[in-house]
Design an enzyme around this catalytic site. Structure first.
Site, PDB file in Angstrom:
ATOM      1  N   ASN A 214       0.891  -1.392  -0.100  1.00  0.00           N
ATOM      2  CA  ASN A 214      -0.352   0.156   0.183  1.00  0.00           C
ATOM      3  C   ASN A 214       0.897   1.322  -0.048  1.00  0.00           C
ATOM      4  OD1 ASN A 214      -2.719  -1.615  -0.109  1.00  0.00           O
ATOM      5  ND2 ASN A 214      -3.388  -0.403   2.245  1.00  0.00           N
ATOM      6  N   GLY A 259      -4.216  13.846  -9.924  1.00  0.00           N
ATOM      7  CA  GLY A 259      -5.417  14.310  -8.850  1.00  0.00           C
ATOM      8  C   GLY A 259      -5.515  15.084  -7.366  1.00  0.00           C
ATOM      9  N   CYS A 266      -7.368   2.832   3.560  1.00  0.00           N
ATOM     10  CA  CYS A 266      -6.879   2.115   3.510  1.00  0.00           C
ATOM     11  C   CYS A 266      -4.865   2.650   3.446  1.00  0.00           C
ATOM     12  CB  CYS A 266      -6.407   0.321   2.258  1.00  0.00           C
ATOM     13  SG  CYS A 266      -7.519  -0.957   2.871  1.00  0.00           S
TER      14      CYS A 266
HETATM   15  C1  UDX Z   1      -6.089  -0.028  -1.683  1.00  0.00           C
HETATM   16  C2  UDX Z   1      -5.107  -1.275  -2.765  1.00  0.00           C
HETATM   17  O1  UDX Z   1      -5.507  -1.183  -3.716  1.00  0.00           O
HETATM   18  C3  UDX Z   1      -5.682  -2.395  -2.156  1.00  0.00           C
HETATM   19  O2  UDX Z   1      -4.957  -3.525  -2.475  1.00  0.00           O
HETATM   20  C4  UDX Z   1      -5.782  -2.385  -0.364  1.00  0.00           C
HETATM   21  O3  UDX Z   1      -6.227  -3.815   0.235  1.00  0.00           O
HETATM   22  C5  UDX Z   1      -6.532  -1.952   0.135  1.00  0.00           C
HETATM   23  O4  UDX Z   1      -6.395  -0.016  -0.695  1.00  0.00           O
HETATM   24  P1  UDX Z   1      -8.655   0.717  -2.309  1.00  0.00           P
HETATM   25  O5  UDX Z   1      -8.719   1.563  -1.045  1.00  0.00           O
HETATM   26  O6  UDX Z   1      -9.640   0.393  -2.264  1.00  0.00           O
HETATM   27  O7  UDX Z   1      -7.576  -0.597  -2.518  1.00  0.00           O
HETATM   28  O8  UDX Z   1      -8.399   1.609  -3.527  1.00  0.00           O
HETATM   29  P2  UDX Z   1      -7.788   2.132  -4.539  1.00  0.00           P
HETATM   30  O9  UDX Z   1      -7.917   2.114  -6.161  1.00  0.00           O
HETATM   31  O10 UDX Z   1      -5.929   1.538  -4.407  1.00  0.00           O
HETATM   32  O11 UDX Z   1      -6.969   3.560  -4.398  1.00  0.00           O
HETATM   33  C6  UDX Z   1      -6.646   4.313  -3.830  1.00  0.00           C
HETATM   34  C7  UDX Z   1      -7.413   5.674  -3.628  1.00  0.00           C
HETATM   35  O12 UDX Z   1      -6.029   5.883  -4.600  1.00  0.00           O
HETATM   36  C8  UDX Z   1      -8.526   6.051  -4.293  1.00  0.00           C
HETATM   37  O13 UDX Z   1      -8.596   7.553  -3.264  1.00  0.00           O
HETATM   38  C9  UDX Z   1      -8.063   6.661  -5.430  1.00  0.00           C
HETATM   39  O14 UDX Z   1      -8.347   7.481  -6.505  1.00  0.00           O
HETATM   40  C10 UDX Z   1      -6.729   6.948  -5.258  1.00  0.00           C
HETATM   41  N1  UDX Z   1      -5.940   6.883  -6.731  1.00  0.00           N
HETATM   42  C11 UDX Z   1      -5.936   5.577  -7.169  1.00  0.00           C
HETATM   43  C12 UDX Z   1      -4.567   7.992  -7.672  1.00  0.00           C
HETATM   44  O15 UDX Z   1      -5.425   9.200  -6.996  1.00  0.00           O
HETATM   45  N2  UDX Z   1      -4.460   7.692  -8.383  1.00  0.00           N
HETATM   46  C13 UDX Z   1      -3.730   6.464  -9.502  1.00  0.00           C
HETATM   47  O16 UDX Z   1      -3.527   6.424 -10.141  1.00  0.00           O
HETATM   48  C14 UDX Z   1      -4.882   5.029  -8.741  1.00  0.00           C
END
Ligand code: UDX
Length: 442
Positions: A214, A259, A266
């Site tokens: 993470n 962004g 998480c």
């Molecule tokens: C995350 C991990 O991906 C997962 O493996 C773990 O077990 C739990 O935490 P999640 O919190 O569901 O999952 O969301 P994720 O899709 O990873 O995005 C996390 C945050 O990062 C979101 O706010 C998303 O908008 C942001 N994000 C993600 C970005 O700003 N840019 C990106 O390129 C990807």
């Protein structure tokens, strides 16, 4: 196999339904009796695509049950899995109260050989304490002779909200950490039908893998956000820079979307916890501190630019599209949409918000003076500015000519670059994204 799953949050429930889908017999335990009753009726208490149908399927097959009474289902369980929350304390440290309470409870009722498997994200070293507490509670219950038959594995989850069920069935890898070969083999057998590389390791390594994964993803996001801020100053487009980076296999295309920064249940929690764990071991993890700082600054900068460009927000009507921390979920934990809506409201803006899934959760935390619109278009009615904070696909499908007519000022601040490729400037909008070079000339 027979499995008991303790905790029916999005990790516990998705994983429980997942194992039942694979053919195992699963008993899900939660202290929240209301939740148990809803689950028993086949209702998933949060929005997670595919989970409702999968639950219905395994309920019809009789492979899953829900209860608040651990004692009534523990008999015959080969694996007792723990998936309770480890929320952050104000210090950033993980709060292990629920986890330890569950360990004590398991020990007080467990009367046969079993593997304890921890899904909850826990600081390095916690699994050893959990095992010690289970064994201690067994001793207190007069079952000293069984304690050596109880062992523990750490099997961290990597489920993304919005695609959690799919992630369970098709993970990139399985991490199984244990000191005990037999416990690791039993856990491996539980996952027999899942095709993915296995990382068989120690408890400490498994615990650290979860935080490191993470933290690394969060680092990628903060890195691209720094590039975005630079792109704005030099007139470059961060989307193209990310594309140029992503084709390099050593870097990869994922988690390079610039962004307003990362949110959710998480990343913010785990990155702070890892920083805290490092500090507690006398090590200053400098990179992580910067990742957190960049993420906080990202929201701050977005908000400041919005206020500056509007010449102040007091009395201005602002629409917010998107309150969930990302698309395909109703989760608003650490959501940029909620934080920016709260700040806009506190600064005196007249606020109207819309989200396809997160309205109920948002109502519980936003001021009663904030208006909730039934559609995205209604939210933008008469607005001086529209702020986009979650990348819901439906936001791209509105009629932008109607939107233009219905807004007082056709001004869009897009915190996700979600509408960037629609070239809304050509339709008469003032459009601002993050890292699109917009501020080089502004
Ligand atoms: C995350 C991990 O991906 C997962 O493996 C773990 O077990 C739990 O935490 P999640 O919190 O569901 O999952 O969301 P994720 O899709 O990873 O995005 C996390 C945050 O990062 C979101 O706010 C998303 O908008 C942001 N994000 C993600 C970005 O700003 N840019 C990106 O390129 C990807």
């Amino acid at each position: 196999m027979n499995l008991v799953m303790i905790g029916t949050g999005y990790v516990g429930l998705t994983t429980g339904v997942g194992f039942a889908t694979l053919g195992h017999q699963v008993a899900c335990v939660d202290i929240d009796a209301g939740k148990v009753a809803r689950l028993d009726r086949g209702e998933v208490p949060f929005y997670e695509p595919g989970l409702q149908e999968a639950l219905k399927h395994v309920q019809e097959k009789g492979r899953i049950l829900f209860t608040s009474d651990l004692k009534s289902v523990i008999g015959g369980a080969e694996v007792v899995m723990i998936a309770v929350g480890t929320p952050p304390k104000s210090s950033g440290e993980a709060d292990l109260t629920a986890l330890f309470a569950v360990a004590d409870q398991i020990g007080s009722v467990l009367d046969h050989e079993a593997v304890i498997a921890t899904k909850s994200t826990v600081p390095v070293g916690t699994n050893r304490i959990v095992l010690a507490r289970v064994r201690e509670a067994m001793r207190a219950a007069g079952r000293e002779e069984l304690t050596s038959l109880i062992n523990i594995v750490s099997i961290p989850e990597f489920l993304r909200e919005g695609s959690a069920f799919e992630d369970f069935l098709q993970p990139d890898r399985l991490v199984i950490g244990s000191d005990d070969r037999v416990a690791a083999q039993i856990t491996e057998r539980l996952h027999r039908d899942i095709i993915a590389p296995r990382v068989m390791t120690s408890l400490e390594s498994a615990e650290l893998i979860k935080y490191a994964a993470n933290a690394f993803l969060a680092t990628k996001i903060s890195f691209i956000n720094e590039i975005a801020n630079l792109a704005d100053r030099v007139g470059a487009d961060v989307r193209h820079v990310a594309e140029g980076l992503g084709h390099d296999h050593r870097i990869g295309p994922h988690f390079l979307k610039a962004g307003v920064g990362y949110g959710g249940s998480c990343f913010p929690k785990d990155v702070s916890a890892l920083e805290q764990i490092s500090g507690a071991h006398g090590y200053a993890f400098k990179l992580l501190s910067a990742v957190i700082e960049v993420n906080n600054r990202q929201r701050e900068m977005f908000f400041k630019r919005l206020v500056e460009e509007l010449g102040g927000v007091r009395g201005r009507r602002v629409a917010v599209w998107g309150l969930a921390f990302k698309a395909q979920t109703d989760d608003i934990r650490e959501s940029a949409g909620i934080e920016i809506a709260q700040r806009l409201h506190a600064t005196g803006a007249e606020l109207c918000v819309y989200d396809p899934q997160a309205m109920n959760n948002a109502r519980a935390v936003l001021s009663p003076h904030v208006e909730f619109a039934p559609t995205a278009m209604d939210a933008a009615e008469g607005a001086d500015a529209l702020v986009v904070l979650t990348e819901w696909p439906e936001f791209r499908e509105v009629s932008f000519s109607t939107l233009h007519d219905r807004m007082l000022e056709p001004r869009i601040f897009d915190g996700r670059n979600h509408l960037a490729d629609l070239h809304l400037e050509n339709q008469g909008f003032i459009y601002r994204g993050v890292g699109l070079g917009s501020y080089a000339s502004a």
